[in-house]
Design an enzyme around this catalytic site. Sequence first.
Site, mmCIF file in Angstrom:
data_model
loop_
_atom_site.group_PDB
_atom_site.id
_atom_site.type_symbol
_atom_site.label_atom_id
_atom_site.label_comp_id
_atom_site.label_asym_id
_atom_site.label_seq_id
_atom_site.Cartn_x
_atom_site.Cartn_y
_atom_site.Cartn_z
ATOM 1 N N GLU A 160 0.711 -1.202 0.016
ATOM 2 C CA GLU A 160 0.016 -0.042 -0.121
ATOM 3 C C GLU A 160 0.953 1.302 -0.031
ATOM 4 O O GLU A 160 0.374 2.328 0.653
ATOM 5 C CB GLU A 160 -0.949 -0.019 1.102
ATOM 6 N N GLU A 212 -7.052 -9.707 -3.222
ATOM 7 C CA GLU A 212 -7.694 -9.418 -2.109
ATOM 8 C C GLU A 212 -9.175 -9.056 -2.179
ATOM 9 O O GLU A 212 -9.713 -8.201 -2.066
ATOM 10 C CB GLU A 212 -7.257 -8.442 -1.233
#
Length: 559
Positions: free
Chosen positions: A328, A430
Amino acid sequence: MGAVRGEVLQNGGFESMSGWDCWNIQCHLNSDRHSGQHSVLATGRSHYWEGPSQMITVTPGRSYQVSGWVKLLNGAGGQNLMLEIDYTLADNSHHYETAASSGNKGPSDGWVHLSGGFTVPDNLNIRATRFYFQGPTAGTQFLADDASVTSTSGTSSSGTSSTSHGTGNSHSVIDQIRKSNINIRVTTAANINKQDVTLQVKQTKKSFPFGTAVNSWKYNENAAGGRYRDFIHQHFNWAVPENALKWITIEPNRGQKNYDLALNMIHGLRSHGIKVRGHNLVWSVDQFVQGWLKGLYGDTLKAVVRDHIHEVMHKTQGLVEHWDVNNENLHGRWYQNQLNDPSYNLQLFRIAHGTDPAVKLFLNDYNVVANWGSTNDYLHQAQQFKSANVGLYGLGAQCHFGDEENPDTNGIKQRLDTLAGVGVPIWVTELDVMAQDENRRADFYERALRAMYGHPAVEGILFWGFWDQAHWRGEKAALVRGDNLDLTAAGRRVLDLFERQWMTQDTRDLAHAGNSYSVRGFHGDYQLHVLYKGQELGHLAQNFTLGKNDHSLTLNIHL
């Protein structure tokens, strides 16, 4: 800026203030502009969410493209710039969506282009919709110019077909990119009656990666954990430890390390033929950096990070296929900021690639495929990594859809098309959707899966969990529930896709099939069986693997 067909905004070029509101702040026309004669200057901002705004008229279920230019005039670097949508609902509550964003910007960046899009939810009672600029911290002055909101053709999220659940032409695309031909040529002995011969082509294993995040604590425990393990082993061919390989889990306190939790699970998965992703080496978001690490600086911090990467990659060498290197990093820059080195994220890849050149290294981030929030920022970041030649293999797209959000299949395709421009594989790392009604949840999962499986740049798809007792979003996202892991409607739908619709079985009698015929099959491992008067001729059985190229089989049937 001239009129654009399908344009929703008025006066997007800011040649006057007509159509624009500036609640609680001051807005003035300014001669420093991106194009035309003027931009608008926003000053007196007390909150990050304050900026020029305009009420717009939009249609539920329809998709829109957005664009705008922003120039920061003061403040530090590291600012976020956003184009935001605010839906006011019938009960006066609000639903917000980021249509475009660009992070880590400062005055030295000059004019910054924000581009993205949004799909108007079709399950909310929307009373009004507002478009606005936001993001820079309170006190930051900025210029805005050349804003645009345009409708794209067609609706995107309202399903039309009860069988395809609004999946459009995904069936034909999937057939094209996920299948090849099995060409079968048969000769028979003179004493063989073709009406007595049956040929069976049966797929035994998928080559396309369908996987899940795995809770290591649940996987390693007894009782319900056994059923959890069995479900994973039976229905998935890839997995990723949800938390057990994260640095904060391995070493929450300096020098107190635990690899057993992750390694025991990884060995269990691999013993059942399941391949494993490594997630993650470091995580750039401040709240996921352990406290003891935050007290380190400079060369000391660099050495600790380097040693951690070396150690965890050596311990997992040959056990994991992938690593998410700096998780991220679009949304967190803790390591770069702590070291005052904007390019340190590239150095992390260099360290990882040098430690194990065989493992495949990934960027991994959110709001890049499920919505437009960071898609273009991710594109630019990935292009930077690729051109820097630091060992980038692929892009991880997290794909967490919002609560009761019907996945926008057209938008998913457009965003995947955008990221495919980097020229590296994309993995959906995800995936989850949320819906209280399990049949609606089933539709959501099918829409998302078809759009992703039907895109040629997508190389693998992993759920971020599937059991309500081991899922970060609970039952509303689950495929199975309860101690017995009972299938929900969503679970039944997903398994029907994985194990029936997207697997190949073909049975034909030779009298009708003829001496030469083809079967269009999904990529994977196969068995060919020959039956004569209902009894298998074992000496004629064949095993083969079907890949992207067609596969030919020759049979000489004799007793």
